[in-house]
Design an enzyme around this catalytic site. Structure first.
Site, PDB file in Angstrom:
ATOM      1  N   GLU A 121      -9.641 -69.031  30.599  1.00 53.01           N
ATOM      2  CA  GLU A 121      -8.313 -68.574  30.991  1.00 53.01           C
ATOM      3  C   GLU A 121      -7.234 -69.004  30.001  1.00 53.01           C
ATOM      4  O   GLU A 121      -7.127 -70.181  29.646  1.00 53.01           O
ATOM      5  CB  GLU A 121      -7.969 -69.111  32.390  1.00 53.01           C
ATOM      6  CG  GLU A 121      -6.621 -68.631  32.911  1.00 53.01           C
ATOM      7  CD  GLU A 121      -6.414 -68.897  34.394  1.00 53.01           C
ATOM      8  OE1 GLU A 121      -5.281 -68.673  34.875  1.00 53.01           O
ATOM      9  OE2 GLU A 121      -7.366 -69.319  35.081  1.00 53.01           O
ATOM     10  N   VAL A 122      -6.435 -68.027  29.577  1.00 52.37           N
ATOM     11  CA  VAL A 122      -5.277 -68.210  28.694  1.00 52.37           C
ATOM     12  C   VAL A 122      -5.650 -69.083  27.485  1.00 52.37           C
ATOM     13  O   VAL A 122      -5.069 -70.140  27.230  1.00 52.37           O
ATOM     14  CB  VAL A 122      -4.067 -68.782  29.454  1.00 52.37           C
ATOM     15  CG1 VAL A 122      -2.800 -68.637  28.609  1.00 52.37           C
ATOM     16  CG2 VAL A 122      -3.843 -68.060  30.782  1.00 52.37           C
TER      17      VAL A 122
END
Length: 265
Positions: A158-159
């Site tokens: 994630e990110v």
């Protein structure tokens, strides 16, 4: 058709880009299934609802919750076994490596989490990208390696900068589920709330909005208020109930009942 298997996902890494959504209701699950979304993150309770597989028979599902809602290793096992029994295809786990290892040792397909882990964001500086420096890119890589060694077959990444994700994908056997981490992931993951435009808070940079449900919900709320207001006005004015809303009985029954009340009430 049956949902894809873990083996199917691993075999198709890099060959087929999978679409994944987090859905929160049966209506969203049905819509996602009919739209062709292959992978679904779902609230655990949905797995136990027999209607779920009626509306999404072909979806590969990951029930998941934050680790602090579940507890330690033994708690996770007690949580995971019934879900697997009732049709979960894999289990999301952001808990300890020992927990991932214990679940994998029991033959449970486990998906871990690396990069920005919202429940653990204090360790990486809050809601921001992880992996933009050499040190944090190394951290993401070590997280992936540790989860792979613990027995996870997949991770939500994630990110993380897309270039870092791509390099990791080239060097791991994990199935990478990208949430804002670029096309190097083997699946792309968004929340249905963002896709449908239902999120009234901050919209993440990686989210893409495809509909404006918030505006439609506002319109429906205005209609609710207006309709309920007219109902209140009718009640106060004596216009509701009108004759067409009433049920009655024969006049002789009313007369007989009135006589009975006079004698007995």
């Amino acid at each position: 058709m049956a949902p894809p298997t873990v083996r199917d996902l691993l075999d198709q890494r890099g060959r087929h880009p999978f679409a994944m959504l987090r859905v929160e209701s049966l209506e969203e699950a049905e819509a996602a299934a009919k739209a062709g979304v292959e992978l679904l993150s779902v609230p655990p309770a949905m797995v136990f609802d027999r209607r779920f597989r009626e509306v999404a028979p072909d979806a590969f599902i990951f029930p998941g919750d934050n680790f602090y809602e579940i507890g330690g290793t033994d708690d996770f096992l007690r949580w995971a076994f019934p879900l697997f029994k009732h049709g979960a295809d894999a289990l999301y786990c952001s808990g300890a490596l020992a927990t991932v290892r214990a679940m994998a040792d029991h033959g449970l397909p486990v998906c871990g989490h690396v990069g920005l882990i919202p429940a653990k964001r204090t360790w990486t500086g809050g809601f921001k990208a992880v992996g933009k420096t050499l040190e944090t890119a190394q951290l993401v890589w070590r997280q992936c390696r540790a989860l792979e060694e613990a027995g996870a077959f997949a991770v939500e990444i994630e990110v993380v900068p897309h270039s870092i994700t791509r390099l990791i994908a080239e060097r791991t056997d994990l199935f990478l589920i990208s949430m804002g981490a670029g096309a190097g992931g083997h699946a792309q993951y968004l929340f249905a709330d963002d896709v449908l435009g239902q999120n009234r808070g901050r919209i993440p940079r990686h989210a893409k909005v495809y509909a404006d449900f918030a505006a439609e919900q506002d319109r429906l709320q205005r209609m609710r208020i207006e309709a309920m207001g007219r109902y209140v006005a009718d009640v106060h004015a004596g216009d509701y109930p009108a004759p067409q809303h009433l049920v009655d009985c024969d006049a002789d029954v009313v007369s007989a009942f009135a006589d009975w009340l006079d004698r007995n009430a």
